[in-house]
Every structure is written in C-alpha cells, then in structure tokens.
Design a protein around this motif. Structure first.
Motif, mmCIF file in Angstrom:
data_model
loop_
_atom_site.group_PDB
_atom_site.id
_atom_site.type_symbol
_atom_site.label_atom_id
_atom_site.label_comp_id
_atom_site.label_asym_id
_atom_site.label_seq_id
_atom_site.Cartn_x
_atom_site.Cartn_y
_atom_site.Cartn_z
ATOM 1 N N ASP A 79 44.883 30.330 48.133
ATOM 2 C CA ASP A 79 44.646 29.354 49.564
ATOM 3 C C ASP A 79 45.410 28.193 50.010
ATOM 4 O O ASP A 79 46.206 28.101 51.108
ATOM 5 C CB ASP A 79 43.131 29.052 49.075
ATOM 6 N N HIS A 80 46.420 28.479 48.564
ATOM 7 C CA HIS A 80 47.644 27.443 49.673
ATOM 8 C C HIS A 80 48.836 27.685 49.788
ATOM 9 O O HIS A 80 49.050 27.026 50.260
ATOM 10 C CB HIS A 80 48.097 26.972 47.962
ATOM 11 N N ALA A 81 48.824 29.333 49.806
ATOM 12 C CA ALA A 81 49.759 30.283 50.338
ATOM 13 C C ALA A 81 49.518 29.720 52.554
ATOM 14 O O ALA A 81 50.430 29.636 52.606
ATOM 15 C CB ALA A 81 50.244 31.395 50.413
ATOM 16 N N THR A 82 47.991 30.122 52.170
ATOM 17 C CA THR A 82 47.520 30.078 53.905
ATOM 18 C C THR A 82 47.504 28.694 54.207
ATOM 19 O O THR A 82 47.786 28.559 55.389
ATOM 20 C CB THR A 82 46.512 30.046 54.427
ATOM 21 N N ALA A 83 48.201 27.262 53.376
ATOM 22 C CA ALA A 83 47.719 26.357 53.655
ATOM 23 C C ALA A 83 49.462 25.566 54.340
ATOM 24 O O ALA A 83 49.380 25.201 55.085
ATOM 25 C CB ALA A 83 47.136 25.145 52.627
ATOM 26 N N CYS A 84 49.863 26.387 53.977
ATOM 27 C CA CYS A 84 51.183 25.800 53.489
ATOM 28 C C CYS A 84 52.336 26.776 54.245
ATOM 29 O O CYS A 84 53.458 25.832 54.499
ATOM 30 C CB CYS A 84 51.788 25.585 52.100
ATOM 31 N N CYS A 85 52.023 27.593 54.399
ATOM 32 C CA CYS A 85 53.159 28.952 54.520
ATOM 33 C C CYS A 85 52.521 29.733 56.111
ATOM 34 O O CYS A 85 51.801 29.118 56.566
ATOM 35 C CB CYS A 85 53.051 29.899 53.960
ATOM 36 N N ASP A 86 54.317 29.280 56.806
ATOM 37 C CA ASP A 86 53.255 30.089 58.248
ATOM 38 C C ASP A 86 53.871 31.531 57.936
ATOM 39 O O ASP A 86 53.414 32.107 58.830
ATOM 40 C CB ASP A 86 54.845 29.326 59.665
ATOM 41 N N PRO A 98 50.265 34.597 57.907
ATOM 42 C CA PRO A 98 48.842 34.382 57.032
ATOM 43 C C PRO A 98 47.584 35.322 57.618
ATOM 44 O O PRO A 98 47.245 35.882 56.640
ATOM 45 C CB PRO A 98 48.676 32.844 56.334
ATOM 46 N N ARG A 99 46.966 34.614 58.771
ATOM 47 C CA ARG A 99 46.293 35.195 59.617
ATOM 48 C C ARG A 99 46.660 36.830 59.165
ATOM 49 O O ARG A 99 45.466 38.260 59.243
ATOM 50 C CB ARG A 99 46.235 34.791 60.467
ATOM 51 N N ASP A 100 47.384 37.482 59.875
ATOM 52 C CA ASP A 100 47.643 39.046 59.808
ATOM 53 C C ASP A 100 47.793 39.749 58.474
ATOM 54 O O ASP A 100 47.662 40.925 58.233
ATOM 55 C CB ASP A 100 49.472 39.211 60.609
ATOM 56 N N VAL A 101 48.185 38.851 57.624
ATOM 57 C CA VAL A 101 49.023 39.569 56.433
ATOM 58 C C VAL A 101 47.508 39.551 55.193
ATOM 59 O O VAL A 101 47.210 40.992 54.753
ATOM 60 C CB VAL A 101 50.031 38.402 55.282
ATOM 61 N N LEU A 102 46.833 38.681 55.214
ATOM 62 C CA LEU A 102 46.108 38.623 54.729
ATOM 63 C C LEU A 102 44.317 38.949 55.473
ATOM 64 O O LEU A 102 43.862 38.170 55.092
ATOM 65 C CB LEU A 102 45.478 37.016 54.010
ATOM 66 N N THR A 103 44.494 40.265 55.511
ATOM 67 C CA THR A 103 42.929 40.998 56.234
ATOM 68 C C THR A 103 42.172 40.899 54.965
ATOM 69 O O THR A 103 43.077 41.367 53.908
ATOM 70 C CB THR A 103 43.575 42.357 56.572
ATOM 71 N N THR A 121 41.013 43.437 49.222
ATOM 72 C CA THR A 121 40.386 43.631 48.600
ATOM 73 C C THR A 121 41.280 44.972 47.996
ATOM 74 O O THR A 121 41.247 45.144 46.586
ATOM 75 C CB THR A 121 39.248 43.998 48.896
ATOM 76 N N ALA A 122 41.961 45.200 48.681
ATOM 77 C CA ALA A 122 42.915 46.492 47.797
ATOM 78 C C ALA A 122 44.221 46.134 46.658
ATOM 79 O O ALA A 122 43.600 46.547 45.801
ATOM 80 C CB ALA A 122 43.471 47.346 49.193
ATOM 81 N N VAL A 123 43.858 45.208 47.142
ATOM 82 C CA VAL A 123 45.492 44.452 46.112
ATOM 83 C C VAL A 123 45.329 44.036 45.389
ATOM 84 O O VAL A 123 45.332 43.284 43.860
ATOM 85 C CB VAL A 123 46.317 43.537 47.484
ATOM 86 N N PHE A 124 44.196 42.709 45.899
ATOM 87 C CA PHE A 124 43.169 41.869 44.556
ATOM 88 C C PHE A 124 42.102 42.012 44.306
ATOM 89 O O PHE A 124 41.723 41.620 42.614
ATOM 90 C CB PHE A 124 43.283 40.647 45.131
ATOM 91 N N GLY A 125 41.428 43.836 44.418
ATOM 92 C CA GLY A 125 39.903 43.825 44.117
ATOM 93 C C GLY A 125 38.647 42.567 44.079
ATOM 94 O O GLY A 125 37.938 42.558 43.718
ATOM 95 N N VAL A 126 39.257 41.635 45.694
ATOM 96 C CA VAL A 126 37.652 40.457 45.095
ATOM 97 C C VAL A 126 38.173 41.118 47.422
ATOM 98 O O VAL A 126 39.230 41.198 48.047
ATOM 99 C CB VAL A 126 38.453 39.419 45.641
ATOM 100 N N ARG A 127 36.146 40.826 47.552
ATOM 101 C CA ARG A 127 36.241 40.542 48.776
ATOM 102 C C ARG A 127 36.508 38.786 49.539
ATOM 103 O O ARG A 127 36.541 37.822 48.910
ATOM 104 C CB ARG A 127 35.237 40.907 49.397
ATOM 105 N N GLY A 128 37.486 38.866 50.475
ATOM 106 C CA GLY A 128 37.538 37.780 50.980
ATOM 107 C C GLY A 128 37.847 37.999 52.415
ATOM 108 O O GLY A 128 37.609 38.292 53.468
ATOM 109 N N ALA A 129 37.950 36.643 52.919
ATOM 110 C CA ALA A 129 38.781 36.325 54.679
ATOM 111 C C ALA A 129 39.364 35.122 54.401
ATOM 112 O O ALA A 129 39.445 34.319 54.193
ATOM 113 C CB ALA A 129 37.226 36.499 55.773
ATOM 114 N N HIS A 159 42.677 29.713 56.403
ATOM 115 C CA HIS A 159 42.154 28.262 55.035
ATOM 116 C C HIS A 159 41.359 30.238 54.606
ATOM 117 O O HIS A 159 40.455 31.025 54.751
ATOM 118 C CB HIS A 159 40.352 28.089 54.648
ATOM 119 N N PHE A 160 42.238 30.372 52.911
ATOM 120 C CA PHE A 160 41.477 31.740 52.512
ATOM 121 C C PHE A 160 40.301 31.455 51.327
ATOM 122 O O PHE A 160 40.393 30.208 50.844
ATOM 123 C CB PHE A 160 42.631 32.326 51.046
ATOM 124 N N VAL A 161 39.385 32.412 51.662
ATOM 125 C CA VAL A 161 37.830 32.346 50.883
ATOM 126 C C VAL A 161 37.319 33.392 50.290
ATOM 127 O O VAL A 161 37.530 34.420 50.965
ATOM 128 C CB VAL A 161 36.359 31.940 52.128
#
Length: 82
Positions: free
Chosen positions: A16-23, A39-44, A49-57, A68-70
């Motif tokens: 979430d910090h990365a999405t808030a601060c990084c272009d 961030p929108r393109d990278v953190l699909t 799910t594949a990298v961190f094992g969590v569901r997110g958007a 904003h990462f949730v």
C-alpha cells in the motif's frame, strides 16, 4: 520529491505504501522481475496472489484517487469454510 524532477529508488515491502508513493514499480519474486510499470499494471490480483499468496486488488483511494492496495484474505477456501 515529484516536484524536484529527481529519480528516487526505494525497496518497499508495504504494497500500500508502494502504491501511494511510487509512480512506477518493479516487482521481484525469487530474485527475478515479474512485473514492471505503474502500480495498477504491476500489482494485478493474479500477480499478487502468485507472488504473495494473498487475494488483493488495486482500487482508487477514496480521498486521493491514487492507487490503493487492499487485501481480502489468504488464498484457498473462504474463512467460513475453514
């Protein structure tokens, strides 16, 4: 920093910090680049799910409009089914 026209490189582990601060982001998994771009393109959802094992958007932050990462839950069965 944005107004200075400088490039800053940082290693962040809070998505979430990365999405808030990084272009732009570069996402690494086991030492390899698995995504690079906005961030929108990278953190699909699929990549998170594949990298961190969590569901997110990535959604628009209701106050700033920036990405904003949730997270929803860990992968696998929904909590009610466990």
């Amino acid at each position: 920093m944005r107004g200075l026209g400088l490039t800053t490189i940082a290693a962040l582990h809070d998505l979430d910090h990365a999405t808030a601060c990084c272009d732009r982001l570069v996402l690494l998994h086991t030492g390899r680049v698995v995504g690079a771009g906005t961030p929108r393109d990278v953190l699909t959802a699929e990549r998170v799910t594949a990298v961190f094992g969590v569901r997110g958007a990535i959604v628009a932050h209701p106050l700033t409009g920036r990405p904003h990462f949730v997270t929803a839950s860990v992968t696998g069965d929904p909590p009610a089914a466990r």
